[in-house]
Every structure is written in structure tokens, then in C-alpha cells.
Design an enzyme around this catalytic site. Structure first.
Site, mmCIF file in Angstrom:
data_model
loop_
_atom_site.group_PDB
_atom_site.id
_atom_site.type_symbol
_atom_site.label_atom_id
_atom_site.label_comp_id
_atom_site.label_asym_id
_atom_site.label_seq_id
_atom_site.Cartn_x
_atom_site.Cartn_y
_atom_site.Cartn_z
ATOM 1 N N SER A 99 0.835 -1.200 0.000
ATOM 2 C CA SER A 99 0.000 0.000 0.000
ATOM 3 C C SER A 99 0.878 1.262 0.000
ATOM 4 O O SER A 99 1.675 1.444 -0.927
ATOM 5 C CB SER A 99 -0.940 -0.037 1.205
ATOM 6 O OG SER A 99 -1.917 0.966 1.130
ATOM 7 N N HIS A 159 -7.652 -5.575 -0.457
ATOM 8 C CA HIS A 159 -6.405 -4.830 -0.284
ATOM 9 C C HIS A 159 -5.555 -5.392 0.855
ATOM 10 O O HIS A 159 -4.415 -4.950 1.045
ATOM 11 C CB HIS A 159 -6.722 -3.359 -0.016
ATOM 12 C CG HIS A 159 -5.528 -2.458 0.009
ATOM 13 N ND1 HIS A 159 -4.691 -2.289 -1.075
ATOM 14 C CD2 HIS A 159 -4.993 -1.685 0.999
ATOM 15 C CE1 HIS A 159 -3.722 -1.448 -0.772
ATOM 16 N NE2 HIS A 159 -3.871 -1.070 0.484
ATOM 17 N N ASP A 197 -8.702 -4.837 -6.271
ATOM 18 C CA ASP A 197 -8.134 -3.841 -5.364
ATOM 19 C C ASP A 197 -8.151 -2.474 -6.028
ATOM 20 O O ASP A 197 -7.369 -2.195 -6.936
ATOM 21 C CB ASP A 197 -6.705 -4.244 -4.981
ATOM 22 C CG ASP A 197 -6.112 -3.353 -3.903
ATOM 23 O OD1 ASP A 197 -6.816 -2.434 -3.439
ATOM 24 O OD2 ASP A 197 -4.948 -3.575 -3.529
#
Length: 542
Positions: free
Chosen positions: A348, A471, A405
Site C-alpha cells: 500500500s 487490499h 483492489d
């Protein structure tokens, strides 16, 4: 034959029963002499036998050798017909039950598959998985002379589709380095001057690596002081500087020999504080280098918030850029003359910072070892000029992307990389996109090579799993561990345990599996009972 009758009356009754039992175990073609030989052996072994009995047996053996005749065969065919008739009746009963119709959730065509997945063998696998909550791993093969290829020297050509088993193992391993960064932050989120100077404990999953430095990222923005006064216990959520990762070096000689080099790992976690979230939303592109000259169209630009976390200096700590460059230079001097590699891995926000770190260290010394980035669920970082700069500096980037995602498609134009490439191949559209790429403030572009996985390929996760699950880092590792090729189903011999995934994303697991495990319980070491209602078998079939 009178001698036989006379002798039969002399034998104990229990010996005759034993002899008859032994004879029944033999084939239907056994001779009477074999029958009597068994009786003779049993009787001789009994205590209290006398010489007279032995003489009778000797005479009887001679007589039976002359008069023995085969026994009539047993009616096997009639028994077979009876068994076949019973089997047909049972089969008809199962067909009338129509188990596929009454299977929970009414999934057509899944009855046989689901029954196999919840077989006793799979349920036993659940117990083994929960007793040992440590994940299983695919074998660590010797990388040897091919380590540069696995590190991206050829942009992983021929290793991704189908996915090479050695590369899969390396990706999962680097993903667990990121999990260690998350755990280190959550176990001690507050950042103080004393904490920065002291040693921060990091529980590395790979004991052959040793942490050499903790890394901190600082936001250029801050929240009003009254926020900390209202919630003093959550002051770490509003602190400007936070531990974002670490640097670790492989110290085990056997592991160095297996990998073919000494590996330096830089691991970076994802967003965890309020100010980090605020930086994520500062999505305008800004030049990487400050200059008084007018910005040119081909100037490398990156997201404002990412660059802020990367370049901003803290009150008690240097910037992330300064810290990582300083540590890498020190390690290069320490291990000068050895074969080295630098691997940056992040998830991320950490994936975006990993690209910036790779760009920074690729030119920090005259002779920098091969630099590779393994990113999970990373957003776009900069424009196309920045992507070309990364490529020119010989930085190799492997992006692991989940189709579901949405974080991987922001910031910038909400288009997939495949669609953008198709549009660029169109001569009429390419000119427009090129103009927008140079002029628009959100003209982002991904960098590196992509490995695309899909939540819907997992037999355990719901196809409509929420954004958080798609995610989630553990979900990424689960999908990578089961990925074989883009046109293949989830591999049946995947090794990764589902214990952590269930504890974090249990609501996104298919109800078919959770409902079938409700009746199982497992006693653990502290004499407690773990409910199996949210536990799944590992995807391993072996």
C-alpha cells in the site's frame, strides 16, 4: 476309518474348534490332510500330551495321504450376486436422496467438489493447521546462478505466467517481511526521542536476517494540539513521525549460499496513522527536484503526499530518504567485495515509498548492487517521466496487483494499465493521451512489471469480498501462494495456512466452508476450546 472315529473321541473339543476355525481361513481347495495337520499341530502344542497320542497322529497322517479328496467349492457366484444386488439397492437410495439438491447454499455443480473439500482428510488438516499456527512454506530451492533472474535482471520474463515456484516462494517471503513491519509498529506505535534512540524490536519471520536500522517517515502537516488534549491515549494517531519500516541484512552463511548473494532488505508498511491518511489524499503531482527554472513537460513528478512522507525531516529523526541512504552506504562499506543485492518491499503506502526509496539509493554510490522492488497493492506513484527515470536507473519493480483492489488504480485516471496501453496503441488516441499526460495534474503512470491475481480465483474467499479484504496483505499472500497461471485455477497444493486470513477477514470467507466446520472443536495448549466455525482447511491437498 474306525481308527479315525476312535481317535476323534479322544481329542479335546476345544482343539477341534480351533482347527475348524483355521481351516475356514484357507482356500476352498484345501486338502483334508491340511485340515488335520492344523489339528495335529494345535494338539501337540497343548500341555499334557503323551506318547500314545503322538503315535495315533503319526498313523493318521499316513492314512489321510492315501484317502484325501478335495472339498467341494464354495458358492462364490451366488454371494457375488447378492452383494451386487445390495450395492444396487444402496445406489438407488442415494440417487433418490438427491444430495446435490439439499446441499447448503444451493450451489449447482458444487456438491461433489464441496464434499471432497470437507472430507475427513481436510478436516484433519484443519486441526493440524490450528495446532501449529505457523504458516507452511514451499521448499526453499537453491537459486544459485539464477538469483539475478529471480531478482529481476530480465524483468521476470518467463517467470510470471505460469508463476515459477521459486519466485512464488520469494514473493511470499518478502511479503512476510512487510508483516513484521506492521507488527513492529502496532506493538509500539508511539514515537518519542528516547524510543528513536533505543533499539526497536522487530520479530522477523526469517531468522537468517538481522535488523540493522529502524526507519521513520514524517508528515509535513500536523493536526491542532487540542486533538491530542481530547484523546491523549490516541496521540500516536496524530504524531508527525512514525516508524514505517526497517533495514535487515542476511547473516546466515547457508542462506547466503542458497540465495547466491548476501541480501539487504528494506521493508515498509502501509498507512497506519491519521496524518499518513491525510498525506495519501494529497494527490497532485509535484516535481521531484525543486528548481527555479520553469518545469518542463518531461520532468519527473510524483504524488505530493508520498514525497512529503519521504523527504520531510522529523523533530528527532532525519527524513526517510536520509536514513535509508545513510544506512545503505554503511552496509555497502561493511560488506565491500561481497556479492550483494538490495530488495525493497512494501504494501500500500509502503509500496509507493518503496519505489521512491529504490530511486534514491540507485544513485547514492558509484557501484550500487542490483536494486529490486516487490510491491503488494501499491498505488500509482508518479507520471510517465518518473517511470522512465526508474527504468533508466536500472531499478526493477515487480508489482503484485489484485484485480479487485481499487487502491492499485489510484491516484489518477481510473483506468487499468491494459486499457491505457490499448489506447496508446491507437494512433488517433495516443496523441490526446500524451498531451493529457504532460498537462494534467493527475496524469499518473505505473512503473515496472505486473503480476495480476484475482480474489475470485480463490476457492475460499467470496467473489464479492469487500475493499478491505481485496487490499489486505494476508489476502495478497494467500492469492500469490495459490496462483499458478492466468488461465489456471487455484493450485490444490498451496501451502499457506488460512489462520491469519480468517482472523482478519472472516466475514469475506465463503459460508459454504465455515458452516461445514461448526461441529468441530479443538483443545489447545492452554486447555481452552477454539471454535471451528470460522476456520478453513489450508488449500493444501497434501
Amino acid at each position: 476309518m474306525a481308527q479315525i472315529a476312535q481317535f476323534g473321541s479322544m481329542l479335546p473339543s476345544h482343539n477341534l474348534k480351533r482347527a475348524g476355525f483355521r481351516c475356514a481361513q484357507q482356500s476352498t481347495m484345501s486338502r483334508p490332510s491340511r485340515l488335520w495337520a492344523s489339528a495335529r499341530a494345535a494338539h501337540v502344542q497343548e500341555k499334557g500330551g503323551n506318547q500314545k497320542t503322538k503315535d495315533h497322529l503319526s498313523n493318521l497322517d499316513k492314512l489321510l495321504q492315501k484317502e484325501a479328496a478335495p472339498l467341494p467349492p464354495r458358492p462364490m457366484k451366488s454371494i457375488d450376486r447378492e452383494q451386487q444386488s445390495e450395492s444396487n439397492r444402496n445406489r438407488g437410495l442415494l440417487q433418490e436422496l438427491n444430495l446435490a439438491r439439499i446441499w447448503p447454499e444451493g450451489i449447482p455443480g458444487r456438491a461433489v467438489e464441496a464434499a471432497a473439500e470437507m472430507s475427513p482428510r481436510r478436516l484433519t488438516r484443519i486441526q493440524q493447521m490450528l495446532l501449529n499456527q505457523q504458516p507452511e512454506y514451499s521448499p526453499r530451492n537453491h537459486l544459485g546462478a539464477r538469483w539475478r533472474e529471480y531478482h529481476g535482471s530480465r524483468d521476470w520474463v518467463g517467470l510470471l505466467d505460469p508463476l515459477d515456484e521459486n519466485l512464488r516462494r520469494e514473493m511470499v517471503r518478502y511479503g512476510e517481511f512487510i508483516q513484521a513491519a506492521y507488527q513492529s509498529f502496532h506493538s509500539d506505535p508511539a514515537t518519542t526521542e528516547e524510543g528513536i534512540k533505543s533499539w526497536r524490536e522487530v520479530g522477523l519471520p526469517d531468522k537468517s536476517y538481522h535488523v540493522t536500522k529502524s526507519l521513520y517517515a514524517t508528515s509535513s502537516i500536523g493536526l491542532p494540539k487540542w486533538v491530542d488534549d481530547v484523546a491523549p491515549d490516541l496521540s500516536w494517531m496524530t504524531q508527525r513521525s512514525s516508524c514505517v519500516g526497517y533495514v535487515a541484512v542476511c547473516q546466515d552463511e547457508r542462506e547466503i549460499a542458497r540465495m547466491g548473494r548476501r541480501d539487504i532488505v528494506i521493508s515498509l508498511r502501509g498507512t497506519a496513522t491519521c496524518l499518513e491518511w491525510a498525506e495519501n489524499f494529497r494527490a497532485l503531482l509535484v516535481p521531484m527536484e525543486k528548481s527555479n527554472d520553469q518545469a518542463t513537460e518531461d520532468q519527473p513528478k510524483v504524488e505530493c503526499g508520498f514525497l512529503s512522507l519521504f523527504r520531510t525531516q522529523g523533530e528527532h529523526t532525519p527524513s526517510l530518504a536520509e536514513s535509508v541512504v545513510q544506512e545503505i552506504k554503511r552496509l555497502l562499506e561493511t560488506y565491500k567485495g561481497e556479492t550483494l543485492s538490495i530488495t525493497i518491499t512494501g504494501h500500500s503506502l509502503g509500496a509507493a515509498l518503496a519505489v521512491l526509496v529504490a530511486d534514491e539509493i540507485s544513485t547514492c554510490a558509484p557501484e550500487v548492487p542490483p536494486v529490486a522492488v516487490f510491491s503488494f497493492g501499491g498505488p500509482r506513484v508518479g507520471n510517465r517521466a518518473f517511470a522512465e527515470r526508474i527504468k533508466a536507473n536500472n531499478v526493477k519493480v515487480l508489482r503484485i496487483v489484485n484485480n479487485q483492489d481499487v487502491i492499485t488504480r489510484v491516484p489518477g485516471v481510473f483506468l487499468s494499465e491494459e486499457l491505457e496501453q490499448k489506447l496508446m496503441n491507437n494512433a488517433q488516441v495516443a496523441g490526446v493521451l500524451e498531451f493529457l499526460s504532460n498537462k494534467m495534474p493527475l496524469a499518473y503512470s505505473h512503473v515496472g512489471t505486473e503480476l495480476r491475481v484475482d480474489t475470485r480465483m480463490s476457492p475460499y474467499l467470496r467473489p464479492d469480498a469487500d475493499v478491505a479484504c481485496c487490499h489486505d496483505l494476508e489476502a495478497y499472500l494467500h492469492l500469490v501462494d495459490g496462483f499458478m497461471a492466468s488461465n489456471c485455477p487455484f493450485r490444490p497444493n498451496a501451502k499457506r495456512s488460512l489462520f491469519k486470513l480468517l482472523s482478519e477477514q472472516g466475514s469475506n470467507v465463503k459460508k459454504l466452508y465455515t458452516s461445514k466446520a461448526k461441529s468441530l472443536t479443538l483443545k489447545i495448549e492452554n486447555d481452552g476450546v477454539v471454535s471451528m466455525s470460522k476456520c478453513l482447511p489450508s488449500p493444501s491437498s497434501s
